[in-house]
Design a protein around this motif. Structure first.
Motif, short mmCIF file in Angstrom:
data_model
loop_
_atom_site.label_atom_id
_atom_site.label_comp_id
_atom_site.label_asym_id
_atom_site.label_seq_id
_atom_site.Cartn_x
_atom_site.Cartn_y
_atom_site.Cartn_z
N GLU A 99 0.38 -1.45 0.47
CA GLU A 99 0.17 0.19 -0.20
C GLU A 99 1.34 1.36 -0.81
N ARG A 100 2.00 1.52 1.35
CA ARG A 100 3.03 2.80 0.62
C ARG A 100 4.03 2.05 0.17
N ILE A 101 3.76 1.92 -1.17
CA ILE A 101 4.90 2.29 -1.83
C ILE A 101 6.37 3.17 -1.43
N TRP A 102 5.74 4.13 -1.80
CA TRP A 102 6.47 5.76 -1.25
C TRP A 102 7.88 4.63 0.19
N LEU A 103 7.13 4.26 1.16
CA LEU A 103 8.20 4.13 2.72
C LEU A 103 8.67 2.57 1.94
N PHE A 104 8.56 1.45 0.70
CA PHE A 104 9.67 0.42 1.00
C PHE A 104 10.43 1.52 -0.09
N PHE A 105 10.87 2.67 -0.85
CA PHE A 105 10.87 3.04 -1.69
C PHE A 105 12.34 3.80 -0.57
N ILE A 106 11.88 4.94 0.18
CA ILE A 106 12.54 5.40 1.91
C ILE A 106 13.36 3.75 2.76
N ILE A 107 12.54 2.65 2.04
CA ILE A 107 13.46 2.30 3.50
C ILE A 107 14.53 1.48 2.21
N LEU A 108 14.36 1.21 0.96
CA LEU A 108 15.96 0.79 0.35
C LEU A 108 16.63 1.69 0.12
N ASN A 109 16.45 2.98 0.32
CA ASN A 109 17.66 4.18 0.39
C ASN A 109 18.39 3.81 1.63
N LEU A 110 17.65 4.25 2.52
CA LEU A 110 18.10 3.80 4.13
C LEU A 110 18.82 2.84 4.48
N PHE A 111 18.49 1.75 3.68
CA PHE A 111 19.01 0.49 4.38
C PHE A 111 20.65 0.24 3.03
N SER A 112 20.41 0.96 1.56
CA SER A 112 21.68 0.84 0.88
C SER A 112 22.66 2.47 1.42
N ILE A 113 22.12 3.02 2.07
CA ILE A 113 23.19 4.28 3.04
C ILE A 113 23.62 3.49 3.87
N THR A 114 22.95 3.04 5.10
CA THR A 114 23.40 2.17 6.26
C THR A 114 24.34 1.40 5.91
N VAL A 115 24.59 -0.01 4.43
CA VAL A 115 25.61 -0.84 4.37
C VAL A 115 26.63 -0.24 3.93
N PHE A 116 26.08 0.80 3.14
CA PHE A 116 27.60 1.33 3.02
C PHE A 116 28.16 2.31 3.80
N LEU A 117 27.50 2.59 4.60
CA LEU A 117 28.69 2.75 5.85
C LEU A 117 28.82 2.13 6.61
N SER A 118 28.20 1.01 7.23
CA SER A 118 29.19 -0.31 7.23
C SER A 118 29.84 -0.44 6.77
N GLY A 119 29.73 -0.78 5.90
CA GLY A 119 31.55 -0.77 4.57
C GLY A 119 32.68 0.10 5.35
N ILE A 120 32.55 1.17 4.64
CA ILE A 120 33.36 2.39 5.06
C ILE A 120 33.59 1.68 6.90
N PHE A 121 33.27 1.39 7.90
CA PHE A 121 33.69 1.64 9.13
C PHE A 121 34.67 0.06 9.11
N ARG A 122 34.51 -0.81 8.33
CA ARG A 122 34.40 -2.32 9.09
C ARG A 122 35.83 -2.29 7.36
N ALA A 123 35.65 -1.64 6.74
CA ALA A 123 37.49 -1.32 5.58
C ALA A 123 38.69 -0.80 6.67
N ASN A 124 37.94 -0.33 7.95
CA ASN A 124 39.12 1.05 7.74
C ASN A 124 39.17 0.29 9.58
N GLN A 125 38.49 -0.57 9.78
CA GLN A 125 38.84 -2.22 11.39
C GLN A 125 37.85 -1.69 12.14
#
Length: 399
Positions: A99-125
């Protein structure tokens, strides 16, 4: 002892995050919820991990090789994430009623940014912050779930990811204001091929983990979805959570090594084989207890074939970690693309076989075992491909 103490905070966050999701999955699959609600939750999880991984395009893995790359690709990554989220959301809107497809779109963006940031911190130990990114939102989600009476899972996902994502952005801006003055600038274009290679790998990997739930829910079979979800929720978390943390820690440490040898590879693989057997045994015993305690399912009523397929899959995924790590850290683009191509071939065959099994109209008990068996077979093929090319790496190069 000091090394153990250093990883304790990240281990605690990792354990708490997995325990939170483990408890939530068990609660949802064993409480008085409809099959529709259970399958809907399974779809949200699978689609976010699959499509969110699509938005990252492999750059979280590239940064393990180049820990400072994030300084130079942030803006392009955000544009990439936005664009690919539009594509992913459109696909869901076409095939699955949200029903709220706009919210799903926001969640995808938030998830991808969170994983990207996680990758930065992990790479720098910076493992503790990386685990906050990877598992913090899961903890927040579970807290919200049990505090709020309404079970609006999509809203809860959005809130939990937003809280963690904003927290990580604040931490990131305080830690990484600008690259060092004498640092060599790294270009997005120079690493795009490697990123795409990792993306192709990661999409097959994520699809191997969540694909059957994604396909079954798109097909609309709530009964099979909820049954598979329950058995995987009960029998797999212990072995997979322990295995996941091993991979999380070893990857950056492998990159930091001056030399790696076939002997190191064989040693790690043997340890993980033994580890897989032990953890699968523990998972079986705990799973039997949980089914009896929360579902009132006695040992004689358990679908042992389905249980066996789930545990075999978990064991194969554990052994797979060795070759996957070595390829991820050291393999050339050529080998990454070759293994990605082979994995895609196997994945397509896997999807086709699942669809064939679904349309046969067989009894549900037979169908769930058949699909779980196909998942185990899929992981076996991935292991063979990964191991074959990891060996080629040692045969062709001196390290």
């Amino acid at each position: 002892m000091n090394r153990i103490l250093k990883i304790l905070p990240s281990l605690a966050l990792y354990g708490l995050g997995l325990a939170s999701f483990f408890f939530l999955d068990i609660y949802i699959s064993t409480a008085d919820y409809s099959k529709e609600f259970i399958s809907q939750w399974a779809f949200y999880k699978s689609s976010i991990f699959i499509l969110g991984g699509f938005c990252i395009l492999g750059f979280d893995q590239v940064m393990v090789r180049e820990p400072k790359l994030h300084f130079y690709i942030k803006k392009k990554f955000l544009f990439q994430s936005f664009l690919l989220s539009v594509i992913g959301t459109t696909l869901v809107w076409i095939f699955y009623p949200i029903e709220r497809i706009w919210l799903f779109f926001i969640i995808l963006n938030l998830f991808s940014i969170t994983v990207f940031l996680s990758g930065i911190f992990r790479a720098n130990q910076k493992y503790t912050i990386a685990q906050l990114a990877t598992n913090g939102w899961k903890i927040v989600l579970v807290i919200i779930f049990f505090l709020v009476a309404q079970k609006q899972m999509l809203s809860f996902l959005g809130i939990s990811l937003a809280v963690i994502c904003l927290t990580l952005i604040v931490i990131y801006t305080n830690l990484y204001r600008a690259p060092e003055k004498d640092a060599v600038a790294l270009k997005y274009e120079d690493y795009r091929k490697t990123g795409v290679a990792f993306f192709l790998h990661n999409m097959t990997l994520t699809s191997a983990v969540y694909g059957e739930q994604f396909i079954i829910n798109l097909y609309g079979n709530d009964a099979i979805s909820s049954e598979l979800f329950m058995y995987f929720a009960i029998f797999s978390p212990i072995i997979l959570s322990a295995n996941g943390f091993i991979g999380f820690i070893i990857g950056p440490k492998l990159r930091a090594k001056e030399t790696v040898t076939r002997k190191d590879y064989n040693s790690l693989q043997l340890k993980l084989i033994i580890f897989a057997i032990v953890m699968a045994t523990i998972s079986f015993v705990v799973g039997i207890f949980l089914l009896d305690r929360f579902k009132n399912v006695s040992f004689s009523e358990i679908n042992l074939w389905l249980t066996l397929a789930v545990l075999i899959t978990c064991m194969i995924r554990t052994v797979y970690t060795t070759s996957s790590l070595y390829l991820g850290v050291f393999a050339s683009n050529k080998h990454l693309y070759k293994t990605a191509g082979l994995n895609w071939s196997v994945l397509i065959a896997y999807i086709i076989l699942i669809l064939v099994v679904l349309i046969t109209g067989m009894d549900t008990n037979v169908l769930v075992v058949g699909i779980a068996g196909l998942t185990a077979l899929h992981w076996t093929m991935r292991l063979i491909i990964s191991h074959t090319y990891a060996i080629k790496f040692f045969d062709n190069e001196k390290h």
